[in-house]
Design a protein around this motif. Structure first.
Motif, PDB file in Angstrom:
ATOM      1  N   ILE A 125       3.073  -8.490   3.703  1.00  0.00           N
ATOM      2  CA  ILE A 125       2.112  -9.490   3.227  1.00  0.00           C
ATOM      3  C   ILE A 125       1.922  -9.368   1.709  1.00  0.00           C
ATOM      4  N   PHE A 126       1.736  -8.120   1.254  1.00  0.00           N
ATOM      5  CA  PHE A 126       1.493  -7.967  -0.189  1.00  0.00           C
ATOM      6  C   PHE A 126       2.759  -8.201  -1.016  1.00  0.00           C
ATOM      7  N   SER A 127       3.894  -7.882  -0.440  1.00  0.00           N
ATOM      8  CA  SER A 127       5.148  -8.162  -1.174  1.00  0.00           C
ATOM      9  C   SER A 127       5.275  -9.666  -1.372  1.00  0.00           C
ATOM     10  N   TYR A 128       4.897 -10.402  -0.341  1.00  0.00           N
ATOM     11  CA  TYR A 128       4.963 -11.862  -0.408  1.00  0.00           C
ATOM     12  C   TYR A 128       4.064 -12.392  -1.535  1.00  0.00           C
ATOM     13  N   LEU A 129       2.958 -11.662  -1.761  1.00  0.00           N
ATOM     14  CA  LEU A 129       2.041 -12.072  -2.828  1.00  0.00           C
ATOM     15  C   LEU A 129       2.479 -11.547  -4.197  1.00  0.00           C
ATOM     16  N   GLY A 130       3.612 -10.907  -4.260  1.00  0.00           N
ATOM     17  CA  GLY A 130       4.152 -10.454  -5.549  1.00  0.00           C
ATOM     18  C   GLY A 130       3.784  -9.041  -5.942  1.00  0.00           C
ATOM     19  N   PHE A 131       3.242  -8.259  -5.004  1.00  0.00           N
ATOM     20  CA  PHE A 131       2.922  -6.850  -5.299  1.00  0.00           C
ATOM     21  C   PHE A 131       4.195  -6.010  -5.181  1.00  0.00           C
ATOM     22  N   ASP A 132       4.365  -5.052  -6.087  1.00  0.00           N
ATOM     23  CA  ASP A 132       5.461  -4.103  -5.864  1.00  0.00           C
ATOM     24  C   ASP A 132       4.900  -2.846  -5.199  1.00  0.00           C
ATOM     25  N   ILE A 133       5.808  -1.972  -4.775  1.00  0.00           N
ATOM     26  CA  ILE A 133       5.376  -0.798  -4.003  1.00  0.00           C
ATOM     27  C   ILE A 133       5.603   0.462  -4.824  1.00  0.00           C
ATOM     28  N   GLN A 134       4.553   1.241  -4.940  1.00  0.00           N
ATOM     29  CA  GLN A 134       4.625   2.484  -5.703  1.00  0.00           C
ATOM     30  C   GLN A 134       4.193   3.636  -4.813  1.00  0.00           C
ATOM     31  N   GLU A 135       4.693   4.812  -5.135  1.00  0.00           N
ATOM     32  CA  GLU A 135       4.297   5.987  -4.350  1.00  0.00           C
ATOM     33  C   GLU A 135       3.898   7.131  -5.260  1.00  0.00           C
ATOM     34  N   GLY A 136       3.081   8.001  -4.729  1.00  0.00           N
ATOM     35  CA  GLY A 136       2.683   9.192  -5.497  1.00  0.00           C
ATOM     36  C   GLY A 136       2.760  10.412  -4.592  1.00  0.00           C
TER      37      GLY A 136
END
Ligand code: DAH
Length: 350
Positions: A125-136
């Protein structure tokens, strides 16, 4: 052909012959044949037993009877040992052979775990809204987990009872701990990258809690962060309403409620109408008709300042949601422990 007269010599010869024949045995089947040859009803030893009747002297007959009996026992013992050896070889041999005609084993086909399913859906859903994915990292500095998020030293969240500290020397960024939330990834992100930032940060978090129906010592969160020029509270609201509509259902009733987090100002919590009672009140929603689904707010200017971003220039919003919580609400699961037992009867229902 007449048999030789029973004598100790004859018995010794038979024994010697047995040992010679035994040496030739190279399979379970040939061992069986050997057994019949010597101990069978018409076997070599039986034949000698038959000759006992020809011995007139009773004592002598008895003595030969005993000798023959002891040979039977001796040969039986030897054969038994050999049988065991061949049986083992046979089993191992047949085990290593691919037996194409055997029916196949009843394989249990796995299923995607409900938590993973919801995790994937959130990301989608968030990828569709243009969010990228980050990890820590799961092992974190106290400064990133608390201090730079504007969580002061005396904040209860820092209490030893909630936080699992590692027994390691203190660093210039404070003690080392297992992150208690995914919010420190916000700090890492803002330290490493200039806005615009529009990321979600999924991951595992740890708290010093006992496992019960609604708590676990480790669970999963998805953090969200948007920082840019001109980011407003309405952006936060629009994004999160869109999210709950896709995650649950289109016309879901939800409301933002004022709350408090040290790293956001203003801080809000998003409640959705209880999926169990549809708002009429039940034990799940504690008769309020609504259940909390996530925490959110506008990034506190102090946090922007802590990472070196000009708070006159930039604004942002953040949110954090619990994957277990969303999954429990979505599928009406009332016991968190079910997630970690890996019982296929549970997992297969999703
Ligand atoms: N870190 C919070 C927690 O673990 C959740 C949270 C609330 C994250 C508000 C946020 C936020 O980014 O804005 O309870």
């Amino acid at each position: 052909m007449a048999m030789k007269k029973l004598s100790e010599d004859l018995i010794r010869q038979l024994k010697e012959k047995f040992f010679i024949d035994l040496k030739k045995v190279d399979s379970f089947e040939s061992l069986e044949a050997l057994k019949i040859l010597y101990l069978g009803r018409k076997g070599e030893i039986r034949k000698l037993f038959h000759q006992l009747k020809d011995i007139d002297d009773i004592d002598e007959r008895k003595r030969y009877g005993e000798i023959l009996n002891s040979i039977v026992v001796e040969i039986e013992e030897i054969l038994e040992k050999e049988f065991k050896r061949f049986k083992k070889d046979k089993e191992e041999y047949s085990f290593s052979l691919l037996e194409m005609s055997l029916p196949s084993a009843n394989f249990q086909i796995g299923k995607i775990h409900p938590l993973q399913k919801v995790y994937n859906e959130i990301i989608e859903i968030f990828s569709y809204l243009g969010f990228d994915i980050q990890e820590g990292p799961e092992i974190e500095f106290e400064d990133y987990n608390f201090t730079m998020l504007n969580i002061p030293d005396d904040h209860p969240a820092r209490d030893m009872q909630d936080t699992l500290y590692l027994n390691l020397p203190k660093t210039d960024k404070g003690k080392i701990l297992l992150r208690t939330h995914t919010s420190p990834v916000q700090i890492r992100l803002m330290l490493s990258k200039k806005p615009p930032i529009k990321s979600i940060m999924p991951g595992r978090v740890f708290r010093n809690e006992n496992l019960d129906a609604t708590h676990s010592f480790n669970f999963h969160q998805v953090e969200g962060l948007v920082v840019d020029k001109n980011i407003k509270l309405s952006d936060l609201k629009g994004t999160l309403i869109y999210f709950v509509r896709l995650m649950f259902y289109e016309d879901i009733v939800c409301k933002f409620r004022q709350s408090y987090f040290p790293f956001t100002e203003p801080s809000l919590e998003l409640d959705i109408q209880c999926l169990v009672c549809k708002g009429s009140g039940c034990s799940v929603c504690k008769y309020s008709g609504f259940v909390e689904i996530l925490g959110c707010g506008m990034v506190h200017p102090q946090v922007l300042y802590n990472v070196g971003l000009g708070y006159e220039e930039y604004t942002g919003f953040a949110f954090g949601l619990g994957v277990e919580r969303v999954t429990m609400l979505k599928y009406r699961i009332d016991n968190m422990r079910l997630f970690y037992e890996n019982d296929l009867r549970f997992i297969k229902q999703f």
